[in-house]
Design a protein around this motif. Structure first.
Motif, PDB file in Angstrom:
ATOM      1  N   ALA A  99      15.780  38.888 -54.773  1.00 10.06           N
ATOM      2  CA  ALA A  99      15.711  40.141 -55.697  1.00 10.06           C
ATOM      3  C   ALA A  99      16.747  41.362 -55.471  1.00 10.06           C
ATOM      4  N   ALA A 100      17.082  41.390 -54.021  1.00  7.88           N
ATOM      5  CA  ALA A 100      18.137  42.402 -53.724  1.00  7.88           C
ATOM      6  C   ALA A 100      19.586  42.115 -54.058  1.00  7.88           C
ATOM      7  N   LEU A 101      19.727  41.051 -54.718  1.00  6.84           N
ATOM      8  CA  LEU A 101      21.015  40.561 -55.279  1.00  6.84           C
ATOM      9  C   LEU A 101      21.301  41.065 -56.716  1.00  6.84           C
ATOM     10  N   TYR A 102      20.099  41.607 -57.324  1.00  4.81           N
ATOM     11  CA  TYR A 102      20.190  41.872 -58.760  1.00  4.81           C
ATOM     12  C   TYR A 102      19.934  43.454 -58.981  1.00  4.81           C
ATOM     13  N   ASP A 103      20.582  43.972 -59.960  1.00  6.21           N
ATOM     14  CA  ASP A 103      20.326  45.376 -60.233  1.00  6.21           C
ATOM     15  C   ASP A 103      18.929  45.444 -60.693  1.00  6.21           C
ATOM     16  N   GLU A 104      18.263  44.864 -61.708  1.00  3.86           N
ATOM     17  CA  GLU A 104      16.999  45.136 -62.048  1.00  3.86           C
ATOM     18  C   GLU A 104      16.102  43.950 -62.061  1.00  3.86           C
ATOM     19  N   PRO A 105      15.743  43.462 -60.669  1.00 12.19           N
ATOM     20  CA  PRO A 105      14.753  42.221 -60.669  1.00 12.19           C
ATOM     21  C   PRO A 105      13.483  42.674 -61.200  1.00 12.19           C
ATOM     22  N   LEU A 106      12.689  41.503 -61.159  1.00 13.45           N
ATOM     23  CA  LEU A 106      11.294  41.708 -61.334  1.00 13.45           C
ATOM     24  C   LEU A 106      10.642  41.821 -60.026  1.00 13.45           C
ATOM     25  N   ASP A 107       9.582  42.436 -60.167  1.00  8.27           N
ATOM     26  CA  ASP A 107       8.859  42.819 -58.740  1.00  8.27           C
ATOM     27  C   ASP A 107       8.363  41.449 -58.132  1.00  8.27           C
ATOM     28  N   PRO A 108       8.807  41.299 -57.145  1.00  5.58           N
ATOM     29  CA  PRO A 108       8.566  39.990 -56.418  1.00  5.58           C
ATOM     30  C   PRO A 108       7.122  39.663 -56.069  1.00  5.58           C
ATOM     31  N   ALA A 109       6.247  40.658 -55.906  1.00  5.75           N
ATOM     32  CA  ALA A 109       4.799  40.496 -55.768  1.00  5.75           C
ATOM     33  C   ALA A 109       4.257  39.746 -57.128  1.00  5.75           C
ATOM     34  N   GLU A 110       4.483  40.689 -58.153  1.00  2.00           N
ATOM     35  CA  GLU A 110       3.923  40.206 -59.338  1.00  2.00           C
ATOM     36  C   GLU A 110       4.512  38.910 -59.767  1.00  2.00           C
ATOM     37  N   LEU A 111       5.813  38.598 -59.519  1.00  3.45           N
ATOM     38  CA  LEU A 111       6.275  37.295 -59.846  1.00  3.45           C
ATOM     39  C   LEU A 111       5.413  35.957 -59.235  1.00  3.45           C
ATOM     40  N   LEU A 112       5.325  36.483 -57.834  1.00  3.17           N
ATOM     41  CA  LEU A 112       4.329  35.480 -57.044  1.00  3.17           C
ATOM     42  C   LEU A 112       3.132  35.277 -57.912  1.00  3.17           C
ATOM     43  N   GLU A 113       2.424  36.251 -58.200  1.00  3.60           N
ATOM     44  CA  GLU A 113       1.001  36.248 -58.862  1.00  3.60           C
ATOM     45  C   GLU A 113       1.542  35.309 -60.443  1.00  3.60           C
ATOM     46  N   ARG A 114       2.354  35.696 -60.786  1.00  2.68           N
ATOM     47  CA  ARG A 114       2.809  34.852 -62.059  1.00  2.68           C
ATOM     48  C   ARG A 114       2.992  33.605 -62.126  1.00  2.68           C
ATOM     49  N   VAL A 115       3.511  33.219 -61.158  1.00  2.00           N
ATOM     50  CA  VAL A 115       3.307  31.470 -60.744  1.00  2.00           C
ATOM     51  C   VAL A 115       2.490  31.031 -60.001  1.00  2.00           C
ATOM     52  N   GLY A 116       1.596  31.604 -59.884  1.00  2.00           N
ATOM     53  CA  GLY A 116       0.196  31.015 -59.060  1.00  2.00           C
ATOM     54  C   GLY A 116       0.349  31.035 -57.658  1.00  2.00           C
ATOM     55  N   LEU A 117       0.994  31.944 -56.986  1.00  2.00           N
ATOM     56  CA  LEU A 117       1.151  31.882 -55.555  1.00  2.00           C
ATOM     57  C   LEU A 117       0.615  32.938 -54.914  1.00  2.00           C
ATOM     58  N   THR A 118      -0.448  33.825 -55.707  1.00  2.83           N
ATOM     59  CA  THR A 118      -1.058  34.966 -54.907  1.00  2.83           C
ATOM     60  C   THR A 118      -1.844  34.473 -53.502  1.00  2.83           C
ATOM     61  N   GLY A 119      -1.754  35.030 -52.664  1.00  2.00           N
ATOM     62  CA  GLY A 119      -2.523  34.826 -51.265  1.00  2.00           C
ATOM     63  C   GLY A 119      -1.462  33.756 -50.507  1.00  2.00           C
ATOM     64  N   LEU A 120      -0.189  33.378 -50.986  1.00  4.84           N
ATOM     65  CA  LEU A 120       0.837  32.766 -50.029  1.00  4.84           C
ATOM     66  C   LEU A 120       1.869  33.569 -49.749  1.00  4.84           C
ATOM     67  N   GLU A 121       1.774  34.816 -49.889  1.00  3.16           N
ATOM     68  CA  GLU A 121       2.936  35.554 -49.462  1.00  3.16           C
ATOM     69  C   GLU A 121       3.491  35.476 -48.171  1.00  3.16           C
TER      70      GLU A 121
END
Length: 298
Positions: A101-123
């Motif tokens: 995410a640090a490579l982009y100017d307006e990235p998606l929120d990493p935590a929200e994106l993990l939830e979106r792809v079904g990886l909540t709890g695996l951070e």
């Protein structure tokens, strides 16, 4: 409007012509599936579009940019999901996404994106400790964190369990709804038929068919396909229906006749007399898999 354009593309590996004059376009905000058997030229074509491989000839364009000459500009506007690798074995899921995410100017929120792809709890789970399906979902998240205009997804559901596959397919469909152009490769033809707006089938480095799933599967082929127990007496059934019957694979039958009401009634009556359950029935319209196998065989 085409977001991705390929015109008369050729790719060589020494004396081997891997891609031989391929041309197609991927429309903006649509899902294009590039299909083909192993060695058909799919990966080589996509690698040229991603700017990772120089072509031997032809012209390619991604959102109006040249994949190699404009690579530094293009990489900030496309997302790439590799089939394997690309993540350090000791990197944790959320850490990997935050770094990307640090490579982009307006990235998606990493935590929200993990939830979106079904990886909540695996951070905090390391890459090497993830299952194959979890790694695929993290790789997808890495491809999307920069809000790409075009996403190249290589076998996005390979090795993923049924629940995970459904989740990934929903994410891909949401990308289309958000106006993202998706170009994906897959060996799951049912997935391509359900997801894609446009399908390009390659074989031996050439385009052998292209169109929407409906266009490719709609035909006047006179056939009825049905599923039942393996080992039916196809000779007796053929005599009853007055049409050739073939068990094309165990439990899958092909009747060389039009799917008229009379034919369907005769078939179901014959099965009922023998107390044989009908697993599925398709008349007229082919599956994308049927079209694919026929084209590749030809």
């Amino acid at each position: 409007m085409a977001a991705v354009e390929v015109e008369d593309l050729t790719v060589r590996y020494g004396d081997v012509l891997a891609v031989d004059g391929v041309s197609f376009a991927a429309e903006a905000g649509r899902i294009t599936a590039v299909l083909g058997p192993n060695g058909a030229g799919k990966t080589s074509t996509i690698e040229v579009l991603e700017g990772y491989r120089p072509p031997a000839g032809g012209r390619t364009s991604v959102i109006g940019l040249h994949p190699i000459a404009d690579h530094r500009t293009l990489v900030r506007r496309v997302g790439v999901m590799l089939q394997s690798g690309g993540v350090g074995t000791g990197v944790r899921a959320l850490e990997a996404l935050r770094h990307a995410a640090a490579l982009y100017d307006e990235p998606l929120d990493p935590a929200e994106l993990l939830e979106r792809v079904g990886l909540t709890g695996l951070e905090r789970r390391q890459w090497r400790a993830m299952s194959g399906g979890e790694q695929r979902r993290l790789t997808l998240a890495l491809a999307l964190v920069g809000r790409p205009q075009v996403a190249f997804l290589d076998e996005p559901t390979s090795g993923v369990d049924p629940v995970g596959r459904q989740g990934i397919r929903e994410v891909v469909a949401d990308l289309r709804d958000d106006g993202v152009t998706v170009v994906l490769t897959t060996h799951d033809l049912d997935e391509a038929e359900r997801l894609a707006d446009h399908v390009v089938i390659l074989d031996h480095g050439r385009v052998v068919a292209a169109g929407s799933p409906a266009e490719l599967t709609d035909s006047d082929v006179a056939e009825v396909r049905f599923g039942a127990v393996s080992g039916l007496d196809v000779a007796r059934l053929a005599e009853h229906l007055r049409a050739r019957v073939t068990e094309v694979e165990p439990g899958e039958y092909l009747v060389a006749a039009r799917g008229t009401p009379a034919t369907i009634a005769a078939l179901t009556a014959w099965l009922a007399e023998r107390d044989v359950a009908l697993a599925d029935l398709r008349a007229g319209r082919q599956r994308l898999e049927d079209v694919f196998l026929r084209l590749v065989a030809e």
